[in-house]
Write a protein that holds these residues in place. Sequence first.
Motif, PDB file in Angstrom:
ATOM      1  N   ASP A 228       0.832  -1.204   0.000  1.00  0.00           N
ATOM      2  CA  ASP A 228       0.000   0.000   0.000  1.00  0.00           C
ATOM      3  C   ASP A 228       0.867   1.254   0.000  1.00  0.00           C
ATOM      4  O   ASP A 228       0.586   2.227  -0.700  1.00  0.00           O
ATOM      5  CB  ASP A 228      -0.921  -0.042   1.222  1.00  0.00           C
ATOM      6  N   THR A 229       1.953   1.211   0.785  1.00  0.00           N
ATOM      7  CA  THR A 229       2.846   2.373   0.835  1.00  0.00           C
ATOM      8  C   THR A 229       3.606   2.537  -0.473  1.00  0.00           C
ATOM      9  O   THR A 229       3.887   3.655  -0.908  1.00  0.00           O
ATOM     10  CB  THR A 229       3.848   2.203   1.999  1.00  0.00           C
ATOM     11  N   ALA A 230       3.911   1.408  -1.107  1.00  0.00           N
ATOM     12  CA  ALA A 230       4.713   1.449  -2.341  1.00  0.00           C
ATOM     13  C   ALA A 230       3.860   1.652  -3.591  1.00  0.00           C
ATOM     14  O   ALA A 230       4.380   1.589  -4.698  1.00  0.00           O
ATOM     15  CB  ALA A 230       5.498   0.145  -2.461  1.00  0.00           C
ATOM     16  N   ARG A 231       2.565   1.908  -3.414  1.00  0.00           N
ATOM     17  CA  ARG A 231       1.636   1.952  -4.550  1.00  0.00           C
ATOM     18  C   ARG A 231       2.075   2.894  -5.685  1.00  0.00           C
ATOM     19  O   ARG A 231       2.033   2.496  -6.849  1.00  0.00           O
ATOM     20  CB  ARG A 231       0.252   2.344  -4.030  1.00  0.00           C
ATOM     21  N   PRO A 232       2.539   4.107  -5.382  1.00  0.00           N
ATOM     22  CA  PRO A 232       2.933   4.992  -6.493  1.00  0.00           C
ATOM     23  C   PRO A 232       4.069   4.414  -7.336  1.00  0.00           C
ATOM     24  O   PRO A 232       4.045   4.485  -8.560  1.00  0.00           O
ATOM     25  CB  PRO A 232       3.377   6.271  -5.796  1.00  0.00           C
ATOM     26  N   GLY A 233       5.057   3.816  -6.656  1.00  0.00           N
ATOM     27  CA  GLY A 233       6.170   3.223  -7.389  1.00  0.00           C
ATOM     28  C   GLY A 233       5.726   2.034  -8.223  1.00  0.00           C
ATOM     29  O   GLY A 233       6.186   1.843  -9.357  1.00  0.00           O
ATOM     30  N   LEU A 234       4.821   1.246  -7.668  1.00  0.00           N
ATOM     31  CA  LEU A 234       4.315   0.085  -8.404  1.00  0.00           C
ATOM     32  C   LEU A 234       3.508   0.546  -9.621  1.00  0.00           C
ATOM     33  O   LEU A 234       3.591  -0.065 -10.699  1.00  0.00           O
ATOM     34  CB  LEU A 234       3.455  -0.799  -7.495  1.00  0.00           C
ATOM     35  N   ARG A 323       4.945  14.148  -2.365  1.00  0.00           N
ATOM     36  CA  ARG A 323       6.129  13.721  -3.107  1.00  0.00           C
ATOM     37  C   ARG A 323       7.070  12.914  -2.230  1.00  0.00           C
ATOM     38  O   ARG A 323       8.157  12.564  -2.656  1.00  0.00           O
ATOM     39  CB  ARG A 323       6.858  14.939  -3.666  1.00  0.00           C
ATOM     40  N   ASP A 324       6.648  12.646  -0.985  1.00  0.00           N
ATOM     41  CA  ASP A 324       7.549  11.961  -0.062  1.00  0.00           C
ATOM     42  C   ASP A 324       7.281  10.465   0.011  1.00  0.00           C
ATOM     43  O   ASP A 324       7.642   9.805   0.959  1.00  0.00           O
ATOM     44  CB  ASP A 324       7.440  12.578   1.347  1.00  0.00           C
ATOM     45  N   VAL A 325       6.600   9.949  -1.005  1.00  0.00           N
ATOM     46  CA  VAL A 325       6.366   8.506  -1.038  1.00  0.00           C
ATOM     47  C   VAL A 325       7.125   7.916  -2.226  1.00  0.00           C
ATOM     48  O   VAL A 325       7.389   8.624  -3.181  1.00  0.00           O
ATOM     49  CB  VAL A 325       4.870   8.158  -1.144  1.00  0.00           C
ATOM     50  N   ALA A 326       7.424   6.633  -2.117  1.00  0.00           N
ATOM     51  CA  ALA A 326       8.290   6.013  -3.123  1.00  0.00           C
ATOM     52  C   ALA A 326       7.713   6.130  -4.519  1.00  0.00           C
ATOM     53  O   ALA A 326       6.578   5.772  -4.760  1.00  0.00           O
ATOM     54  CB  ALA A 326       8.484   4.540  -2.780  1.00  0.00           C
ATOM     55  N   GLY A 327       8.537   6.672  -5.392  1.00  0.00           N
ATOM     56  CA  GLY A 327       8.149   6.725  -6.810  1.00  0.00           C
ATOM     57  C   GLY A 327       7.079   7.727  -7.127  1.00  0.00           C
ATOM     58  O   GLY A 327       6.503   7.690  -8.191  1.00  0.00           O
ATOM     59  N   ALA A 328       6.773   8.637  -6.200  1.00  0.00           N
ATOM     60  CA  ALA A 328       5.705   9.604  -6.468  1.00  0.00           C
ATOM     61  C   ALA A 328       6.090  10.522  -7.612  1.00  0.00           C
ATOM     62  O   ALA A 328       7.257  10.769  -7.863  1.00  0.00           O
ATOM     63  CB  ALA A 328       5.424  10.428  -5.225  1.00  0.00           C
ATOM     64  N   ALA A 329       5.065  11.030  -8.297  1.00  0.00           N
ATOM     65  CA  ALA A 329       5.319  11.849  -9.482  1.00  0.00           C
ATOM     66  C   ALA A 329       5.995  13.153  -9.112  1.00  0.00           C
ATOM     67  O   ALA A 329       5.727  13.738  -8.100  1.00  0.00           O
ATOM     68  CB  ALA A 329       4.002  12.162 -10.149  1.00  0.00           C
TER      69      ALA A 329
END
Lengths: 329, 86
Positions: A228-234, A323-329
């Motif tokens: 769930d936390t890695a969702r943007p990167g995934l 923008r502080d989450v993994a892989g966020a745009a």
Amino acid sequence: MEATALTGRERTVAAQIERGRAASRIVDRVHHALLAALAFALLAVVALIAWECVRGAMPAIAALGPRFLVSTEWDPVADKFGALPYLYGTAVSSALALLLAIPLGLGTAVYLAELAPRGAGAAVAFVVELLAAIPSIVYGIWGLFVLAPFLRSYVEPWLATHAGFLPLFQGFPFGIGMLNAALVLTVMVVPTIVSISREVLLSMPRSLRAAALGLGATRAEAIAVTLDTARPGLLGAIILALGRALGETMAVTMVIGNTNRISASLFAPGATMASVIANEFTEATGKIHLAALIEVALVLLAVTAIVNLGARLLVIWSTGGRRDVAGAA
Amino acid sequence: VTSPVQPKPLEVRGTAMRRRVGNAAFTVACYAATVIVIVPLAFIVWHLVAKGAQAYRSHSSRTCRSRSASRAAAWRTRSSAPPSSR
């Protein structure tokens, strides 16, 4: 006298520092200008490509108008061109490939990042990343000489027998067609999803999983917290895979059958936008024919841009703009 | 000093058995996905190497055969030629 000498030395040092600062400022400005120029050069390249496509497609746009996007007729002799079968083929093959590749790729990434022994995970990840670098023509050869006979002899007859009531699995099992293209695309995009998703999952703090386990979560529930936390990167991994699937040319051209026909059956041959360009560009002698192919390229560019824009919006929506989450745009 | 905010109880979805089954199913699915991904990719590489090696062997043996045949022909030509032409 002593004070004057010290003052003089100090003045010299201050002048040196000031000169150094001025030089640093100049270097900073040059560096900034250079980076800005490089960034704008990229933008300019994309703009020039789009401009060239528009310029080249102008005769077809003028002659065919919006009918080009909804017509199914492709007759170079009569100068009648419609790109709907190619749009359909691109959408269906990419969607089917992603439908198969997303669960497989994410499952493999979770296994490699969370479940596999460290050595085995690294080794398998190395092999998977190596496979991401295989040229598409190799996958095309494999699809044509190995997968197509296998599908024709075993898979498609079985599907026609057991699921033939669905329009998707009706028709003659050619071996070459939309199903083959989707499977080859799946094999091609899975390494992309696996390698990026694995990196994203490994970059997640271990404390997330530890906290979930500490609260009594099962391993699957703890991994779900990480996912769930890695969702943007995934999502980013999936978007990259979609980009590859949309633009893939050579392998798809070899296995899709290259027919400008819209069929509900996955066994039937079809064509994608990239495959029609690859097939006909060298033979396009008529002005409108050439312009129609360039218009297909323009449509492909637009589709890719729209998909990327949609994906970016999806990432922003899923992270709430952070923008502080993994892989966020 | 205790916090006035009462901690919320941990939200547990389903019974212990259901969670255990879910955990096992998730783990098995991840293993299965890896196998499904690795096997076709390994198969592609194996197929390319096997076919490539076969072609390489047949090509190199053909090349050797043709080279030795041409050497033998040259030797025969030399040995059958009259002494003046040697």
